[in-house]
Design an enzyme around this catalytic site. Structure first.
Site, PDB file in Angstrom:
ATOM      1  N   ILE A   1       0.872  -1.168   0.000  1.00  0.00           N
ATOM      2  CA  ILE A   1       0.000   0.000   0.000  1.00  0.00           C
ATOM      3  C   ILE A   1       0.910   1.219   0.000  1.00  0.00           C
ATOM      4  O   ILE A   1       2.058   1.154   0.444  1.00  0.00           O
ATOM      5  CB  ILE A   1      -0.991   0.016   1.195  1.00  0.00           C
ATOM      6  N   ASP A   2       0.417   2.318  -0.524  1.00  0.00           N
ATOM      7  CA  ASP A   2       1.239   3.506  -0.694  1.00  0.00           C
ATOM      8  C   ASP A   2       1.735   4.067   0.631  1.00  0.00           C
ATOM      9  O   ASP A   2       1.125   3.833   1.680  1.00  0.00           O
ATOM     10  CB  ASP A   2       0.448   4.598  -1.429  1.00  0.00           C
ATOM     11  N   LYS A   3       2.790   4.829   0.547  1.00  0.00           N
ATOM     12  CA  LYS A   3       3.397   5.435   1.742  1.00  0.00           C
ATOM     13  C   LYS A   3       2.363   6.158   2.602  1.00  0.00           C
ATOM     14  O   LYS A   3       2.314   5.975   3.819  1.00  0.00           O
ATOM     15  CB  LYS A   3       4.494   6.417   1.316  1.00  0.00           C
TER      16      LYS A   3
ATOM     17  N   THR B   1      -0.911   5.893   2.517  1.00  0.00           N
ATOM     18  CA  THR B   1      -2.116   5.116   2.802  1.00  0.00           C
ATOM     19  C   THR B   1      -1.832   4.265   4.026  1.00  0.00           C
ATOM     20  O   THR B   1      -0.781   3.642   4.113  1.00  0.00           O
ATOM     21  CB  THR B   1      -2.481   4.211   1.615  1.00  0.00           C
TER      22      THR B   1
ATOM     23  N   ARG C   1      -6.979   5.741  -6.042  1.00  0.00           N
ATOM     24  CA  ARG C   1      -6.651   7.153  -6.256  1.00  0.00           C
ATOM     25  C   ARG C   1      -6.884   7.564  -7.710  1.00  0.00           C
ATOM     26  O   ARG C   1      -7.437   8.635  -7.986  1.00  0.00           O
ATOM     27  CB  ARG C   1      -5.204   7.398  -5.840  1.00  0.00           C
TER      28      ARG C   1
END
Length: 304
Positions: A136-138, A140, A237
């Site tokens: 998962i993104d930084k 998130t 996103r």
């Protein structure tokens, strides 16, 4: 240096695009950097990345040896939701990068896992991403599962590909969505111009489906529950920006000037459902809404 020699078979093609098609392991932006550094020549002459090739020209690419990165174990607190000898489920905080990469060699989830698990992590993805099955993104927050051995890693990777691992998110997005539920079915691929970004790309994107349900509405904002049918990079996103309701705080796909100081997108992986790789048991994990999320909800409620 690794030397690659090719003969052009397509007249008038841009060299960066042509080489990216021939050398699939290297991105177009990486090839452009090679051109900039003088590592790509045509008939012995250095060229820019927009050079137009002619059939029969001899292209030589010099590929520098990859830098060997040393990833070190670090004493970083982990919010462990579940752990056994096969898997570990982590509630990742906002702001933490999952694995080392350019600009982030320390302070990542992998650094913390190496300290906590020692050698009990799968090595399928090498030293940079031991145990990492999905990311998962930084900015998130929320749940992700890590494999502690190669059998678990292979099992979970297959389940991801067949969409048998269910991931549910919550998000606060810009604008008011009046439909109570909805489905976004739009392929996602690399942005045609800004190569570090993803976009809805009908021509060369991959199938991507996101389902959403409205949980609450505020002035100029909507609180959503989102379920992934597929798992493309930045899927939620990109899809929310595509329907003109970008995730609040998203500095890449959202507003150029953000209304709130959220320090990144307000997106949280709340629920994770998977089959245990050893026992076959269906397991469901859920974590609370994080503080940064609830603070913004309260702020939005106060301006109704």
């Amino acid at each position: 240096m690794k030397e690659i020699i090719l003969e052009c078979d397509e007249n008038s093609a841009r060299i960066d695009a042509w080489l990216a098609g021939k050398l699939e392991e290297y991105s177009r932006s990486y090839i452009q950097k090679l051109c900039q550094d003088g590592h790509i020549t045509v008939d012995g002459v250095g060229v820019k990345s927009n050079y137009r090739l002619k059939t029969g020209e001899r292209i030589t690419a010099l590929i520098p040896e990859a830098e060997v990165l040393q990833v070190t174990a670090e004493e970083i607190p982990l919010d462990i939701v579940y752990e056994d000898e096969h898997i570990i489920v982590i509630n990742k905080p906002k702001g933490m990068v999952v694995h080392p990469a350019a600009g982030n060699y320390t302070g990542t989830l992998v650094n913390a896992l190496m300290k906590h698990c020692g050698e009990s992590l799968s090595d399928i993805n090498g030293i940079i991403r031991p145990g990492i099955v999905h990311r998962i993104d930084k900015d998130t927050s929320g749940l992700l599962v890590v494999a502690k051995n190669n059998h678990a890693h292979e099992f979970l990777s297959k389940k991801l590909k067949t969409h048998d691992i269910k991931r549910e998110y919550i998000a606060l997005v810009e604008g008011i969505i009046y439909e109570s539920t909805g489905k976004i079915d739009a392929p996602i691929g690399r942005h045609p111009v800004e190569r570090k970004k993803m976009s809805v790309n009908v021509k060369s994107g991959r199938n991507a489906v996101t389902h959403f349900k409205v949980l609450d509405r505020f002035p100029a904002a909507t609180y959503l529950e989102l379920k992934l049918e597929t798992g493309r990079t930045h899927q939620i996103r990109v899809h929310m920006a595509y329907i003109n309701h970008p995730v609040i705080g998203d500095e890449v796909y959202g507003r150029k000037k953000q209304r709130f100081d959220t320090r990144g997108q307000v997106l949280h992986a709340r629920r994770l459902t998977l089959e245990h790789p050893a026992t076959g048991e269906l397991m469901e994990f859920e974590v609370p809404v994080p503080d940064y999320f609830t603070r913004l909800i309260q702020e939005l409620k106060e301006v109704r």
